[in-house]
Design a protein around this motif. Structure first.
Motif, PDB file in Angstrom:
ATOM      1  N   LEU A   1       2.450   1.884  12.961  1.00  0.00           N
ATOM      2  CA  LEU A   1       2.450   1.708  11.520  1.00  0.00           C
ATOM      3  C   LEU A   1       1.304   2.524  10.944  1.00  0.00           C
ATOM      4  O   LEU A   1       0.181   2.472  11.445  1.00  0.00           O
ATOM      5  CB  LEU A   1       2.250   0.223  11.190  1.00  0.00           C
ATOM      6  N   THR A   2       1.579   3.287   9.886  1.00  0.00           N
ATOM      7  CA  THR A   2       0.520   4.080   9.255  1.00  0.00           C
ATOM      8  C   THR A   2       0.246   3.647   7.830  1.00  0.00           C
ATOM      9  O   THR A   2      -0.796   3.988   7.277  1.00  0.00           O
ATOM     10  CB  THR A   2       0.868   5.575   9.265  1.00  0.00           C
ATOM     11  N   GLY A   3       1.175   2.897   7.223  1.00  0.00           N
ATOM     12  CA  GLY A   3       0.941   2.475   5.847  1.00  0.00           C
ATOM     13  C   GLY A   3       1.828   1.317   5.436  1.00  0.00           C
ATOM     14  O   GLY A   3       2.921   1.133   5.975  1.00  0.00           O
ATOM     15  N   ILE A   4       1.322   0.528   4.501  1.00  0.00           N
ATOM     16  CA  ILE A   4       2.076  -0.594   3.935  1.00  0.00           C
ATOM     17  C   ILE A   4       1.979  -0.483   2.415  1.00  0.00           C
ATOM     18  O   ILE A   4       0.900  -0.272   1.870  1.00  0.00           O
ATOM     19  CB  ILE A   4       1.496  -1.962   4.357  1.00  0.00           C
ATOM     20  N   THR A   5       3.118  -0.619   1.752  1.00  0.00           N
ATOM     21  CA  THR A   5       3.140  -0.671   0.294  1.00  0.00           C
ATOM     22  C   THR A   5       3.670  -2.030  -0.112  1.00  0.00           C
ATOM     23  O   THR A   5       4.703  -2.479   0.386  1.00  0.00           O
ATOM     24  CB  THR A   5       4.042   0.437  -0.290  1.00  0.00           C
ATOM     25  N   LEU A   6       2.953  -2.683  -1.003  1.00  0.00           N
ATOM     26  CA  LEU A   6       3.273  -4.037  -1.425  1.00  0.00           C
ATOM     27  C   LEU A   6       3.591  -4.026  -2.908  1.00  0.00           C
ATOM     28  O   LEU A   6       2.820  -3.514  -3.711  1.00  0.00           O
ATOM     29  CB  LEU A   6       2.055  -4.926  -1.139  1.00  0.00           C
ATOM     30  N   THR A   7       4.749  -4.591  -3.275  1.00  0.00           N
ATOM     31  CA  THR A   7       5.095  -4.746  -4.688  1.00  0.00           C
ATOM     32  C   THR A   7       5.589  -6.168  -4.924  1.00  0.00           C
ATOM     33  O   THR A   7       6.165  -6.787  -4.027  1.00  0.00           O
ATOM     34  CB  THR A   7       6.173  -3.749  -5.150  1.00  0.00           C
ATOM     35  N   ILE A   8       5.346  -6.654  -6.128  1.00  0.00           N
ATOM     36  CA  ILE A   8       5.787  -7.995  -6.520  1.00  0.00           C
ATOM     37  C   ILE A   8       6.509  -7.848  -7.847  1.00  0.00           C
ATOM     38  O   ILE A   8       6.003  -7.189  -8.765  1.00  0.00           O
ATOM     39  CB  ILE A   8       4.590  -8.959  -6.622  1.00  0.00           C
ATOM     40  N   ASP A   9       7.696  -8.463  -7.953  1.00  0.00           N
ATOM     41  CA  ASP A   9       8.491  -8.261  -9.168  1.00  0.00           C
ATOM     42  C   ASP A   9       7.890  -8.919 -10.407  1.00  0.00           C
ATOM     43  O   ASP A   9       8.219  -8.533 -11.526  1.00  0.00           O
ATOM     44  CB  ASP A   9       9.948  -8.675  -8.957  1.00  0.00           C
ATOM     45  N   LYS A  10       6.997  -9.896 -10.254  1.00  0.00           N
ATOM     46  CA  LYS A  10       6.317 -10.519 -11.391  1.00  0.00           C
ATOM     47  C   LYS A  10       4.873 -10.781 -10.986  1.00  0.00           C
ATOM     48  O   LYS A  10       4.629 -11.409  -9.967  1.00  0.00           O
ATOM     49  CB  LYS A  10       6.969 -11.853 -11.758  1.00  0.00           C
TER      50      LYS A  10
ATOM     51  N   THR B   1       9.381 -12.319  -6.143  1.00  0.00           N
ATOM     52  CA  THR B   1       9.808 -11.730  -4.879  1.00  0.00           C
ATOM     53  C   THR B   1       8.841 -10.629  -4.481  1.00  0.00           C
ATOM     54  O   THR B   1       8.529  -9.747  -5.277  1.00  0.00           O
ATOM     55  CB  THR B   1      11.232 -11.160  -4.993  1.00  0.00           C
ATOM     56  N   ILE B   2       8.386 -10.707  -3.252  1.00  0.00           N
ATOM     57  CA  ILE B   2       7.470  -9.706  -2.699  1.00  0.00           C
ATOM     58  C   ILE B   2       8.289  -8.715  -1.876  1.00  0.00           C
ATOM     59  O   ILE B   2       9.115  -9.116  -1.060  1.00  0.00           O
ATOM     60  CB  ILE B   2       6.414 -10.369  -1.796  1.00  0.00           C
ATOM     61  N   THR B   3       8.050  -7.440  -2.103  1.00  0.00           N
ATOM     62  CA  THR B   3       8.706  -6.399  -1.313  1.00  0.00           C
ATOM     63  C   THR B   3       7.647  -5.653  -0.524  1.00  0.00           C
ATOM     64  O   THR B   3       6.635  -5.238  -1.082  1.00  0.00           O
ATOM     65  CB  THR B   3       9.467  -5.417  -2.233  1.00  0.00           C
ATOM     66  N   VAL B   4       7.899  -5.523   0.765  1.00  0.00           N
ATOM     67  CA  VAL B   4       6.970  -4.827   1.653  1.00  0.00           C
ATOM     68  C   VAL B   4       7.689  -3.600   2.208  1.00  0.00           C
ATOM     69  O   VAL B   4       8.761  -3.726   2.793  1.00  0.00           O
ATOM     70  CB  VAL B   4       6.511  -5.735   2.812  1.00  0.00           C
ATOM     71  N   ALA B   5       7.094  -2.435   1.998  1.00  0.00           N
ATOM     72  CA  ALA B   5       7.639  -1.200   2.569  1.00  0.00           C
ATOM     73  C   ALA B   5       6.619  -0.668   3.575  1.00  0.00           C
ATOM     74  O   ALA B   5       5.421  -0.665   3.300  1.00  0.00           O
ATOM     75  CB  ALA B   5       7.897  -0.172   1.471  1.00  0.00           C
ATOM     76  N   VAL B   6       7.119  -0.252   4.740  1.00  0.00           N
ATOM     77  CA  VAL B   6       6.233   0.256   5.786  1.00  0.00           C
ATOM     78  C   VAL B   6       6.480   1.739   6.023  1.00  0.00           C
ATOM     79  O   VAL B   6       7.577   2.240   5.797  1.00  0.00           O
ATOM     80  CB  VAL B   6       6.405  -0.530   7.107  1.00  0.00           C
ATOM     81  N   THR B   7       5.433   2.418   6.470  1.00  0.00           N
ATOM     82  CA  THR B   7       5.514   3.831   6.803  1.00  0.00           C
ATOM     83  C   THR B   7       5.006   4.001   8.230  1.00  0.00           C
ATOM     84  O   THR B   7       3.931   3.486   8.544  1.00  0.00           O
ATOM     85  CB  THR B   7       4.630   4.658   5.847  1.00  0.00           C
ATOM     86  N   PRO B   8       5.755   4.663   9.084  1.00  0.00           N
ATOM     87  CA  PRO B   8       7.101   5.169   8.864  1.00  0.00           C
ATOM     88  C   PRO B   8       8.117   4.017   8.880  1.00  0.00           C
ATOM     89  O   PRO B   8       7.829   2.940   9.396  1.00  0.00           O
ATOM     90  CB  PRO B   8       7.326   6.114  10.044  1.00  0.00           C
ATOM     91  N   THR B   9       9.278   4.260   8.325  1.00  0.00           N
ATOM     92  CA  THR B   9      10.274   3.195   8.214  1.00  0.00           C
ATOM     93  C   THR B   9      10.803   2.741   9.565  1.00  0.00           C
ATOM     94  O   THR B   9      11.319   1.637   9.671  1.00  0.00           O
ATOM     95  CB  THR B   9      11.458   3.639   7.333  1.00  0.00           C
TER      96      THR B   9
ATOM     97  N   VAL C   1      -2.138 -11.508  -8.893  1.00  0.00           N
ATOM     98  CA  VAL C   1      -1.153 -12.355  -9.576  1.00  0.00           C
ATOM     99  C   VAL C   1      -1.915 -13.389 -10.398  1.00  0.00           C
ATOM    100  O   VAL C   1      -2.854 -14.007  -9.895  1.00  0.00           O
ATOM    101  CB  VAL C   1      -0.225 -13.060  -8.554  1.00  0.00           C
ATOM    102  N   THR C   2      -1.510 -13.556 -11.645  1.00  0.00           N
ATOM    103  CA  THR C   2      -2.119 -14.550 -12.526  1.00  0.00           C
ATOM    104  C   THR C   2      -1.098 -15.643 -12.803  1.00  0.00           C
ATOM    105  O   THR C   2       0.054 -15.349 -13.149  1.00  0.00           O
ATOM    106  CB  THR C   2      -2.584 -13.915 -13.849  1.00  0.00           C
ATOM    107  N   VAL C   3      -1.530 -16.888 -12.648  1.00  0.00           N
ATOM    108  CA  VAL C   3      -0.647 -18.030 -12.886  1.00  0.00           C
ATOM    109  C   VAL C   3      -1.178 -18.798 -14.095  1.00  0.00           C
ATOM    110  O   VAL C   3      -2.366 -19.123 -14.172  1.00  0.00           O
ATOM    111  CB  VAL C   3      -0.563 -18.946 -11.644  1.00  0.00           C
ATOM    112  N   TYR C   4      -0.270 -19.059 -15.012  1.00  0.00           N
ATOM    113  CA  TYR C   4      -0.586 -19.786 -16.239  1.00  0.00           C
ATOM    114  C   TYR C   4       0.021 -21.175 -16.164  1.00  0.00           C
ATOM    115  O   TYR C   4       0.939 -21.425 -15.379  1.00  0.00           O
ATOM    116  CB  TYR C   4      -0.020 -19.032 -17.454  1.00  0.00           C
ATOM    117  N   ALA C   5      -0.459 -22.064 -17.041  1.00  0.00           N
ATOM    118  CA  ALA C   5       0.114 -23.415 -17.116  1.00  0.00           C
ATOM    119  C   ALA C   5       1.587 -23.297 -17.484  1.00  0.00           C
ATOM    120  O   ALA C   5       1.996 -22.392 -18.221  1.00  0.00           O
ATOM    121  CB  ALA C   5      -0.623 -24.250 -18.154  1.00  0.00           C
ATOM    122  N   ALA C   6       2.373 -24.231 -16.971  1.00  0.00           N
ATOM    123  CA  ALA C   6       3.800 -24.244 -17.299  1.00  0.00           C
ATOM    124  C   ALA C   6       3.960 -24.510 -18.790  1.00  0.00           C
ATOM    125  O   ALA C   6       3.226 -25.305 -19.387  1.00  0.00           O
ATOM    126  CB  ALA C   6       4.516 -25.308 -16.488  1.00  0.00           C
TER     127      ALA C   6
END
Length: 167
Positions: free
Chosen positions: A65-74, A84-92, A140-145
């Motif tokens: 593994l040479t790299g990890i990219t992390l994205t979160i839809d919110k 939802t967390i998306t993890v992409a690795v390099t190389p695939t 990630v920031t969480v607010y009161a409901a």
């Protein structure tokens, strides 16, 4: 003199993969990463085949593994919300494993699989790590409901003011 090269993948069947003539070396190619192979060699003089050598075991290396990219839809949620967390690795096609996801403050957000759940008001950072490789941290920031006020009432009204109450 011919030499027969035999290969066994894992606990599978032993098969002859090559024949070389008058040389005592052979390079095996096309192997899969992170796989165990067994090899043995026999000689053939044109009349009969010798016994095979004792088998040797070879395990190919990982594709690192040479790299990890992390994205979160919110990245802004209310308590109880999910992202939802998306993890992409390099190389695939890396074979090092699956990165571990973590929240820096589990009182603010928890992670199960690739789902982040907002647990309490605050800010946390989400990271992905595998061995010595880490992803860029996402905050990630969480607010009161959200609540909807109801039962608005006025009391103690005078000529200059009133007291409002609601639930």
């Amino acid at each position: 003199m011919d030499y027969y090269i035999y290969q066994q993948i894992g606990d599978g069947e032993v098969t002859k993969i090559a024949t070389v003539t008058d040389v005592k070396t052979y390079t095996v190619t096309g192997l899969k990463p992170k796989t165990t192979y067994k090899y043995s060699v026999s000689a053939y003089n044109g009349l009969r085949e010798s016994a095979k050598t004792d088998a040797i075991t070879v395990t190919t290396t990982d594709i690192p593994l040479t790299g990890i990219t992390l994205t979160i839809d919110k990245t802004a949620l209310e308590v109880g919300g999910t992202a939802t967390i998306t993890v992409a690795v390099t190389p695939t096609d890396e074979t090092s494993g699956t990165p571990a996801l973590a929240s820096s403050d589990t009182k603010v957000a928890t992670i199960s699989g690739t789902t982040l759940t907002a647990a309490g008001v605050g800010t946390t950072t989400i990271s992905a790590t595998l061995g010595s490789v880490s992803a860029t941290v996402v905050t990630v920031t969480v607010y009161a409901a959200m609540v909807t006020p109801s039962k608005l009432a006025a009391s103690g009204t005078t000529t200059t003011g009133t007291t409002l109450t609601w639930s």
